[in-house]
Design an enzyme around this catalytic site. Structure first.
Site, PDB file in Angstrom:
ATOM      1  N   GLU A   1       0.845  -1.204   0.000  1.00 18.33           N
ATOM      2  CA  GLU A   1       0.000   0.000   0.000  1.00 18.33           C
ATOM      3  C   GLU A   1       0.880   1.255   0.000  1.00 18.33           C
ATOM      4  O   GLU A   1       2.040   1.202   0.407  1.00 18.33           O
ATOM      5  CB  GLU A   1      -0.845   0.013   1.276  1.00 18.33           C
ATOM      6  CG  GLU A   1      -2.335  -0.022   1.131  1.00 18.33           C
ATOM      7  CD  GLU A   1      -3.038   0.994   0.272  1.00 18.33           C
ATOM      8  OE1 GLU A   1      -2.393   1.691  -0.552  1.00 18.33           O
ATOM      9  OE2 GLU A   1      -4.253   1.100   0.409  1.00 18.33           O
ATOM     10  N   ASP A   2       0.297   2.369  -0.431  1.00 25.28           N
ATOM     11  CA  ASP A   2       1.052   3.623  -0.391  1.00 25.28           C
ATOM     12  C   ASP A   2       1.079   4.225   1.012  1.00 25.28           C
ATOM     13  O   ASP A   2       2.122   4.632   1.505  1.00 25.28           O
ATOM     14  CB  ASP A   2       0.484   4.640  -1.410  1.00 25.28           C
ATOM     15  CG  ASP A   2      -1.015   4.910  -1.251  1.00 25.28           C
ATOM     16  OD1 ASP A   2      -1.669   4.259  -0.406  1.00 25.28           O
ATOM     17  OD2 ASP A   2      -1.534   5.781  -1.979  1.00 25.28           O
TER      18      ASP A   2
ATOM     19  N   ASP B   1      -3.526   5.711   6.664  1.00 24.20           N
ATOM     20  CA  ASP B   1      -3.893   6.989   7.289  1.00 24.20           C
ATOM     21  C   ASP B   1      -4.832   6.676   8.464  1.00 24.20           C
ATOM     22  O   ASP B   1      -4.358   6.417   9.568  1.00 24.20           O
ATOM     23  CB  ASP B   1      -4.544   7.840   6.187  1.00 24.20           C
ATOM     24  CG  ASP B   1      -4.899   9.247   6.620  1.00 24.20           C
ATOM     25  OD1 ASP B   1      -4.520   9.654   7.738  1.00 24.20           O
ATOM     26  OD2 ASP B   1      -5.556   9.969   5.859  1.00 24.20           O
TER      27      ASP B   1
ATOM     28  N   PHE C   1      -1.154  16.245   4.915  1.00 25.32           N
ATOM     29  CA  PHE C   1      -1.414  15.718   3.579  1.00 25.32           C
ATOM     30  C   PHE C   1      -0.134  15.725   2.728  1.00 25.32           C
ATOM     31  O   PHE C   1       0.560  16.731   2.643  1.00 25.32           O
ATOM     32  CB  PHE C   1      -2.501  16.543   2.883  1.00 25.32           C
ATOM     33  CG  PHE C   1      -3.007  15.878   1.646  1.00 25.32           C
ATOM     34  CD1 PHE C   1      -3.932  14.848   1.718  1.00 25.32           C
ATOM     35  CD2 PHE C   1      -2.527  16.252   0.398  1.00 25.32           C
ATOM     36  CE1 PHE C   1      -4.381  14.211   0.579  1.00 25.32           C
ATOM     37  CE2 PHE C   1      -2.973  15.613  -0.749  1.00 25.32           C
ATOM     38  CZ  PHE C   1      -3.902  14.597  -0.659  1.00 25.32           C
ATOM     39  N   VAL C   2       0.177  14.584   2.122  1.00 21.77           N
ATOM     40  CA  VAL C   2       1.392  14.464   1.306  1.00 21.77           C
ATOM     41  C   VAL C   2       1.056  14.050  -0.126  1.00 21.77           C
ATOM     42  O   VAL C   2       0.015  13.433  -0.383  1.00 21.77           O
ATOM     43  CB  VAL C   2       2.390  13.443   1.919  1.00 21.77           C
ATOM     44  CG1 VAL C   2       2.912  13.939   3.264  1.00 21.77           C
ATOM     45  CG2 VAL C   2       1.760  12.069   2.083  1.00 21.77           C
TER      46      VAL C   2
HETATM   47  P1  IMP Z   1      -7.202   5.379   5.107  1.00 21.62           P
HETATM   48  O1  IMP Z   1      -8.340   4.461   4.818  1.00 21.62           O
HETATM   49  O2  IMP Z   1      -7.652   6.629   5.826  1.00 21.62           O
HETATM   50  O3  IMP Z   1      -6.048   4.720   5.820  1.00 21.62           O
HETATM   51  O4  IMP Z   1      -6.703   5.976   3.741  1.00 21.62           O
HETATM   52  C1  IMP Z   1      -6.015   5.270   2.818  1.00 21.62           C
HETATM   53  C2  IMP Z   1      -6.023   5.967   1.481  1.00 21.62           C
HETATM   54  O5  IMP Z   1      -6.273   7.382   1.558  1.00 21.62           O
HETATM   55  C3  IMP Z   1      -4.641   5.839   0.870  1.00 21.62           C
HETATM   56  O6  IMP Z   1      -4.521   4.624   0.171  1.00 21.62           O
HETATM   57  C4  IMP Z   1      -4.558   7.069   0.003  1.00 21.62           C
HETATM   58  O7  IMP Z   1      -5.113   6.786  -1.265  1.00 21.62           O
HETATM   59  C5  IMP Z   1      -5.416   8.102   0.690  1.00 21.62           C
HETATM   60  N1  IMP Z   1      -4.586   9.038   1.503  1.00 21.62           N
HETATM   61  C6  IMP Z   1      -4.505   9.100   2.826  1.00 21.62           C
HETATM   62  N2  IMP Z   1      -3.660  10.085   3.231  1.00 21.62           N
HETATM   63  C7  IMP Z   1      -3.192  10.651   2.094  1.00 21.62           C
HETATM   64  C8  IMP Z   1      -2.258  11.736   1.838  1.00 21.62           C
HETATM   65  O8  IMP Z   1      -1.666  12.367   2.743  1.00 21.62           O
HETATM   66  N3  IMP Z   1      -2.032  12.012   0.532  1.00 21.62           N
HETATM   67  C9  IMP Z   1      -2.625  11.348  -0.501  1.00 21.62           C
HETATM   68  N4  IMP Z   1      -3.494  10.344  -0.295  1.00 21.62           N
HETATM   69  C10 IMP Z   1      -3.774   9.989   0.984  1.00 21.62           C
END
Ligand code: IMP
Length: 175
Positions: A100-101, A104, A153-154
């Protein structure tokens, strides 16, 4: 400094720092999975650059498959459920590593893990380039984390702002 649409971003982590950290993760994974044939599940779009850099540094026999999560959200009692699209191979009995990238809130990864575990793999691990510990809303086990970052945010290195910025070869944070 880079400008994307209406926002300005400043450098956070350089390309060379990212690449050397990914090489360390690759070495660790290669040791941990020695003698096995891991099955990598790469979550598109964001993980494409991380996955490329990671797997080319892992000299094991392995399989690599690319998935997306459905963009529509069905409302179940548990909230929004995004389903895995594109996983055609059988992963039962396999050693799965999800790439995964960023983790969050962790909600996406928690759903992914539930769906992957339902297919009865032998083991499941997660490799994520980035993690925002302060943003976590649900506990998730992350075995391989590139960088823990602040809750900001990145963009870059696969991550986008409104679809733009994935091709940047370093990581930038909102100014
Ligand atoms: P989560 O479900 O909140 O953990 O979010 C996961 C997804 O949100 C990641 O796979 C990203 O696509 C997107 N995301 C979360 N934070 C960032 C950020 O800082 N920059 C860009 N995309 C983000």
């Amino acid at each position: 400094m880079v400008t994307i649409l209406d926002k300005t971003f400043v450098p956070l982590i350089s390309r060379s720092e990212i690449e050397s950290r990914i090489a360390e993760l690759a070495t660790q994974i290669s040791k941990d999975y020695e003698g096995r044939c891991p099955f990598f599940i790469v979550v598109l779009n964001g993980a494409f650059l991380f996955a490329t850099e990671l797997v080319k540094n892992i000299p094991l026999n392995c399989e690599i498959s690319f998935v997306k999560l459905s963009s529509y959200a069905q409302t179940h009692s548990t909230g929004k459920v995004r389903e895995i699209i594109g996983l055609e191979e059988k992963i039962a009995g396999r050693d799965v590593i999800i790439i995964e990238d960023i983790v969050d809130t962790g909600l996406t990864m928690a759903q992914l893990l539930t769906q992957v575990h339902a297919q009865l793999p032998q083991s499941v691990a997660v490799a994520t380039l980035l993690h925002k510990p302060e943003a976590l809303q649900t506990p998730v086990d992350l075995q391989y984390v590139g960088f823990e970052i602040q809750n900001r945010f990145v963009v870059g290195y696969g991550l986008d702002y409104d679809g733009i910025g994935r091709n940047l070869d370093a990581l930038y944070v909102l100014a």
